[in-house]
Design a protein around this motif. Structure first.
Motif, PDB file in Angstrom:
ATOM      1  N   THR A  23       0.814  -1.180  -0.017  1.00 13.23           N
ATOM      2  CA  THR A  23       0.046  -0.066   0.031  1.00 13.23           C
ATOM      3  C   THR A  23       0.901   1.332  -0.057  1.00 13.23           C
ATOM      4  OG1 THR A  23      -0.042   0.010   2.552  1.00 13.23           O
ATOM      5  CG2 THR A  23      -1.701  -1.247   1.383  1.00 13.23           C
ATOM      6  N   PRO A  24       0.281   2.324  -0.530  1.00 12.96           N
ATOM      7  CA  PRO A  24       1.409   3.714  -0.548  1.00 12.96           C
ATOM      8  C   PRO A  24       1.690   3.746   0.973  1.00 12.96           C
ATOM      9  CG  PRO A  24      -0.616   3.863  -1.870  1.00 12.96           C
ATOM     10  CD  PRO A  24      -0.778   2.508  -1.368  1.00 12.96           C
ATOM     11  N   ALA A  25       0.745   3.783   1.862  1.00 19.53           N
ATOM     12  CA  ALA A  25       1.132   4.178   3.212  1.00 19.53           C
ATOM     13  C   ALA A  25       2.250   3.289   3.889  1.00 19.53           C
ATOM     14  CB  ALA A  25       0.016   4.053   4.444  1.00 19.53           C
ATOM     15  N   ALA A  26       1.966   1.954   3.553  1.00 21.01           N
ATOM     16  CA  ALA A  26       3.235   1.149   4.024  1.00 21.01           C
ATOM     17  C   ALA A  26       4.472   1.393   3.288  1.00 21.01           C
ATOM     18  CB  ALA A  26       2.860  -0.408   3.886  1.00 21.01           C
ATOM     19  N   ILE A  27       4.427   1.626   1.846  1.00 19.89           N
ATOM     20  CA  ILE A  27       5.623   1.774   1.175  1.00 19.89           C
ATOM     21  C   ILE A  27       6.318   3.003   1.576  1.00 19.89           C
ATOM     22  CG2 ILE A  27       6.547   2.335  -1.121  1.00 19.89           C
ATOM     23  CD1 ILE A  27       5.400  -0.436  -0.644  1.00 19.89           C
ATOM     24  N   SER A  28       5.474   4.242   1.741  1.00 17.62           N
ATOM     25  CA  SER A  28       5.850   5.517   2.187  1.00 17.62           C
ATOM     26  C   SER A  28       6.759   5.370   3.485  1.00 17.62           C
ATOM     27  CB  SER A  28       4.745   6.538   2.500  1.00 17.62           C
ATOM     28  OG  SER A  28       5.468   7.846   2.743  1.00 17.62           O
ATOM     29  N   ALA A  29       6.039   4.463   4.582  1.00 21.35           N
ATOM     30  CA  ALA A  29       7.005   4.458   5.956  1.00 21.35           C
ATOM     31  C   ALA A  29       8.182   3.747   5.771  1.00 21.35           C
ATOM     32  CB  ALA A  29       6.143   3.603   6.864  1.00 21.35           C
ATOM     33  N   ILE A  56       9.381  13.552  -2.961  1.00 19.90           N
ATOM     34  CA  ILE A  56       9.823  11.944  -3.387  1.00 19.90           C
ATOM     35  C   ILE A  56       8.748  11.049  -2.989  1.00 19.90           C
ATOM     36  CG2 ILE A  56      11.596  10.246  -3.359  1.00 19.90           C
ATOM     37  CD1 ILE A  56      13.499  12.358  -3.431  1.00 19.90           C
ATOM     38  N   LEU A  57       8.598  10.899  -1.505  1.00 20.73           N
ATOM     39  CA  LEU A  57       7.498   9.871  -0.902  1.00 20.73           C
ATOM     40  C   LEU A  57       6.237  10.117  -1.546  1.00 20.73           C
ATOM     41  CD1 LEU A  57       9.011   9.654   2.418  1.00 20.73           C
ATOM     42  CD2 LEU A  57       9.190   8.215   0.558  1.00 20.73           C
ATOM     43  N   PRO A  58       5.663  11.235  -1.744  1.00 20.17           N
ATOM     44  CA  PRO A  58       4.310  11.394  -2.085  1.00 20.17           C
ATOM     45  C   PRO A  58       4.237  10.899  -3.603  1.00 20.17           C
ATOM     46  CG  PRO A  58       4.765  13.205  -0.835  1.00 20.17           C
ATOM     47  CD  PRO A  58       6.051  12.454  -1.037  1.00 20.17           C
ATOM     48  N   ARG A  59       5.138  11.026  -4.409  1.00 17.44           N
ATOM     49  CA  ARG A  59       5.082  10.909  -5.772  1.00 17.44           C
ATOM     50  C   ARG A  59       5.700   9.369  -5.984  1.00 17.44           C
ATOM     51  NH1 ARG A  59       8.177  15.927  -8.779  1.00 17.44           N
ATOM     52  NH2 ARG A  59       6.736  17.563  -8.111  1.00 17.44           N
ATOM     53  N   ARG A  60       6.380   8.997  -5.099  1.00 19.60           N
ATOM     54  CA  ARG A  60       7.164   7.494  -5.553  1.00 19.60           C
ATOM     55  C   ARG A  60       6.138   6.524  -5.029  1.00 19.60           C
ATOM     56  NH1 ARG A  60      11.679   5.730  -7.670  1.00 19.60           N
ATOM     57  NH2 ARG A  60      12.562   3.731  -6.906  1.00 19.60           N
ATOM     58  N   SER A  61       5.480   6.350  -3.916  1.00 17.98           N
ATOM     59  CA  SER A  61       5.001   5.674  -2.960  1.00 17.98           C
ATOM     60  C   SER A  61       3.629   4.831  -3.579  1.00 17.98           C
ATOM     61  CB  SER A  61       4.780   5.974  -1.732  1.00 17.98           C
ATOM     62  OG  SER A  61       5.531   6.429  -0.705  1.00 17.98           O
ATOM     63  N   PRO A  62       3.169   5.750  -4.229  1.00 17.12           N
ATOM     64  CA  PRO A  62       1.821   4.887  -5.160  1.00 17.12           C
ATOM     65  C   PRO A  62       2.580   3.911  -6.321  1.00 17.12           C
ATOM     66  CG  PRO A  62       1.282   7.168  -4.790  1.00 17.12           C
ATOM     67  CD  PRO A  62       2.778   6.989  -4.308  1.00 17.12           C
TER      68      PRO A  62
END
Length: 322
Positions: A23-29, A56-62
């Motif tokens: 998930t984007p949230a888990a990837i971001s963490a 970077i994180l908002p764009r890359r995580s999804p």
């Protein structure tokens, strides 16, 4: 009154890490922790952290979450599933010590694992990073975590095992088994994770150790070194990384008329995003678009008996631990 028995020694197999969900949230963490390590990104924190957290994180995580979803297993990420299976297999071979696994980033964290062992009275620990080749970007970061969280115990770490003949033989055996079942491709490519060239110029031994590994695998296969093509994958950012790049090499081979390439990733102990998605999916598609037909990816050693045998033997050796 007799003194309490000392807890048996422990062995921790340590891998890089993985998000807990696709998930984007888990990837971001996960990426926030990973990319905040100065061993991984050597940009001043005052400059890097705002870029990381707000751009970077908002764009890359999804995007990364979508990639993970394409390879996710019922039990979790492939790296977590295979690393856990490997630890169980090594434990069967080392009944006189406690064998577990930890991640440098994510869970179960190396810091928490060391703390748990200390609380249970363990005083002797060996940490085996699942990086055959040493690099300041990976192995040295494990050493950092040991220095920060290993107090109160005698903790030894294996520096590397890039030239271990049993490890090279296990890689060679996996290649021979694949060829016995599927036939041989026109080329055999060894793809290692890349690092920036400036780190090698500063003294990082990683590139030399990758070459030594390639020679050891060729010897175990009974072929000349020139029969294997060594490349580097997973480049990140604009600077120059170790070359030749895997993707560009595959595209060039396709344009030269090579139709089938077998790819193995000896620097990875367990299959993960970089092998299953980057190589077996992304690079395979790019190879076809360039005119090739098939990339046949040969999986990592993972939790195989041969892999467990190699690591159990390394864990019982006195060489290379400090």
């Amino acid at each position: 009154m007799s003194a309490p028995l000392e807890a048996p020694p422990a062995l921790i197999l340590t891998n890089l890490g993985t998000p807990e969900a696709a998930t984007p949230a888990a990837i971001s963490a996960y990426l926030r922790e990973f990319l905040s390590d100065p061993r991984v990104v050597q940009i001043p924190r005052w400059l890097w952290q705002p870029l990381l957290r707000w751009i970077i994180l908002p764009r890359r995580s999804p995007k990364v979450a979508h990639k993970y979803a394409s390879i996710w297993l019922d039990g979790g990420s492939p790296l977590a599933v295979h690393t856990a299976a490997l630890a169980r297999a090594v434990q069967e071979r080392l009944p006189d010590r406690e064998v577990g696994y930890a991640m440098r980033y994510g869970t179960p964290s190396l810091a928490q694992t060391l703390a748990s062992l200390r609380e249970r009275g363990v005083r002797k620990v060996r940490v085996l990073p699942l990086y055959p080749q040493y690099s300041t970007t990976t192995t040295a970061s494990v050493a950092d975590a040991i220095a920060a969280h290993g107090a109160g115990m005698r903790v030894e770490m294996l520096h590397d095992y890039h030239a271990d003949p049993d490890w090279a033989a296990a890689i060679a055996s996996s290649i021979r088994c694949f060829h016995a079942e599927h036939g041989r491709g026109q080329r055999l490519l060894l793809s290692f994770h890349g690092i920036p060239e400036r780190l090698v110029r500063a003294g990082d031994p990683y590139a030399d150790q990758c070459e030594t590994s390639a020679r050891a695998i060729a010897h175990a296969l009974g072929v000349e070194r020139e029969a294997l093509t060594l490349t580097f994958q997973s480049r990140f950012g604009p600077e120059r990384w170790l070359q030749p790049y895997t993707l560009q090499t595959l595209q060039a081979l396709a344009r030269e008329g090579v139709h089938t390439v077998d790819v193995v990733c000896p620097g990875f102990a367990a299959d993960c995003l970089e092998t299953l998605e980057e190589i077996a999916l992304q690079n395979a598609e790019a190879f076809r678009e360039a005119g090739g037909e098939t990339i046949r990816y040969i999986r990592c050693l993972n939790g195989s008996p041969a892999h467990a045998d190699v690591l159990a033997k390394l864990a019982g050796s006195d060489a290379g631990w400090a």
